[in-house]
Design an enzyme around this catalytic site. Sequence first.
Site, short mmCIF file in Angstrom:
data_model
loop_
_atom_site.label_atom_id
_atom_site.label_comp_id
_atom_site.label_asym_id
_atom_site.label_seq_id
_atom_site.Cartn_x
_atom_site.Cartn_y
_atom_site.Cartn_z
CG ASP A 1 -3.10 3.94 4.26
OD1 ASP A 1 -4.15 3.80 4.91
OD2 ASP A 1 -2.84 3.30 3.22
CE LYS B 1 -8.92 -2.96 3.52
NZ LYS B 1 -7.85 -2.06 3.13
CD1 TRP C 1 -2.21 -2.17 1.77
CD2 TRP C 1 -3.03 -1.11 -0.01
NE1 TRP C 1 -3.26 -2.91 1.29
CE2 TRP C 1 -3.78 -2.29 0.20
CE3 TRP C 1 -3.38 -0.28 -1.10
CZ2 TRP C 1 -4.85 -2.66 -0.63
CZ3 TRP C 1 -4.44 -0.65 -1.91
CH2 TRP C 1 -5.17 -1.82 -1.68
C1 LIG Z 1 -7.33 -1.52 1.76
C2 LIG Z 1 -6.27 -0.53 1.92
C3 LIG Z 1 -6.16 0.58 1.06
C4 LIG Z 1 -7.08 0.79 -0.13
O1 LIG Z 1 -8.36 1.07 0.25
P1 LIG Z 1 -9.50 1.38 -0.84
O2 LIG Z 1 -10.65 1.75 0.01
O3 LIG Z 1 -9.72 0.12 -1.62
O4 LIG Z 1 -9.03 2.47 -1.70
C5 LIG Z 1 -5.13 1.47 1.29
N1 LIG Z 1 -4.28 1.32 2.31
C6 LIG Z 1 -4.34 0.27 3.16
C7 LIG Z 1 -3.37 0.14 4.28
C8 LIG Z 1 -5.35 -0.69 2.99
O5 LIG Z 1 -5.43 -1.72 3.83
#
Ligand SMILES: *Cc1c(COP(=O)(O)O)cnc(C)c1O
Length: 374
Positions: free
Chosen positions: A186, A210, A102
Amino acid sequence: MKRTVNFNAGPATLPLPALERARDEFLDFAGSGMSVMEHSHRGKEYEAVHNEAIALVRELLGVPESYEVLLLQGGATALFALIPMNFLEKGKTARYVVTGAWGQKALGEAKLVAGMSGAETAAWNLGVGEGKDKSYTRVPAPSEVKVEAGDAYLHITSNETIHGVAFNVDPSRAFPATGAVPLVADMSSDFLWRPFDVTKFGMVYAGAQKNIGPSGVVVAVVSKELLERGRKDIPKIFQFRTHAENRSLYNTPPTFGVYMVRNVLSWLKGQGGLAGMEKINRKKAARLYGVIDGNAKFFRSPVERESRSVMNVVFRLPAPELEERFIAEAKNQGMIGLKGHRSVGGVRASIYNAVSYEWVEKLAAFMEAFARAK
Ligand SMILES: *Cc1c(COP(=O)(O)O)cnc(C)c1O
């Protein structure tokens, strides 16, 4: 009805009480004779839900007045682009710590934006190996990461969902001292599983699917000071400032998604908040890593001990065929979502807030029995 034991990485399992509340309120929200998703986003019924979701983030995390809580769309992926669009000015450098897939993706978007705006990016890529086969096994020590005064920001991924690599200690100690350079994280897969000091960050953001709700909503917490600094020469809809000034009601928000986030956070508050949740989460992770380390001839964690994720437990078996059989047999016993991400293979158990200790115990017992039988 029997609940499936769901270890999916995201969209992931949600707390049953949050789903039941949605079921009970589905057709007739607050005695209004209609569903919450049929309400105007400018009406008092929806607005109460919207404000409550924001207030719950504030309360759970202890967000001070000097920070805004934003509800955004486009997934965390959209923010990979929006963050450099807002905060990476001409002549400046944005630094990225890449500890998995990511972070790599976030860096890729920043490079494109930097190309458009005459700025730079720099990265610590902690992947071992080459190209597509790069594997990620750890986070950096604070001394490995250096920023320069005047850098636009330093971006990290606090938990790498695919590789199971995380910054584990209190973020205020784990993350490198960045001085006046804002730290941006993030936190998609580890937002609100434990308390942390948000004031150490310029901005944190998380896709909801998540740990805190359904897909379609991104929660961001941003310092007002950083918001002020954001560029004003990009389209309004892409400026974080716009959403802050309009309490995330500039255009139509994903109302039902926000409603579900409200339900999940309200449940979380009832679990003893973040401190209560952290205790359970640590116990869950310790149980699984205990089985892995206790059966070291059979299970192997590819991640260095100090960087092991409490949310996504990634492990390997001695051969891919055994991993396939493990996943298939687990499914026969009602446990799904254990297949590692297609880019890395192996096994991954995502054990977010809504995964109970009982579910983890069921998996742990299955792992022990599987290892014994082979
Ligand atoms: C799932 C995830 C993303 C992407 O999320 P989307 O909602 O599909 O854009 C980005 N960063 C991390 C750490 C993730 O687990």
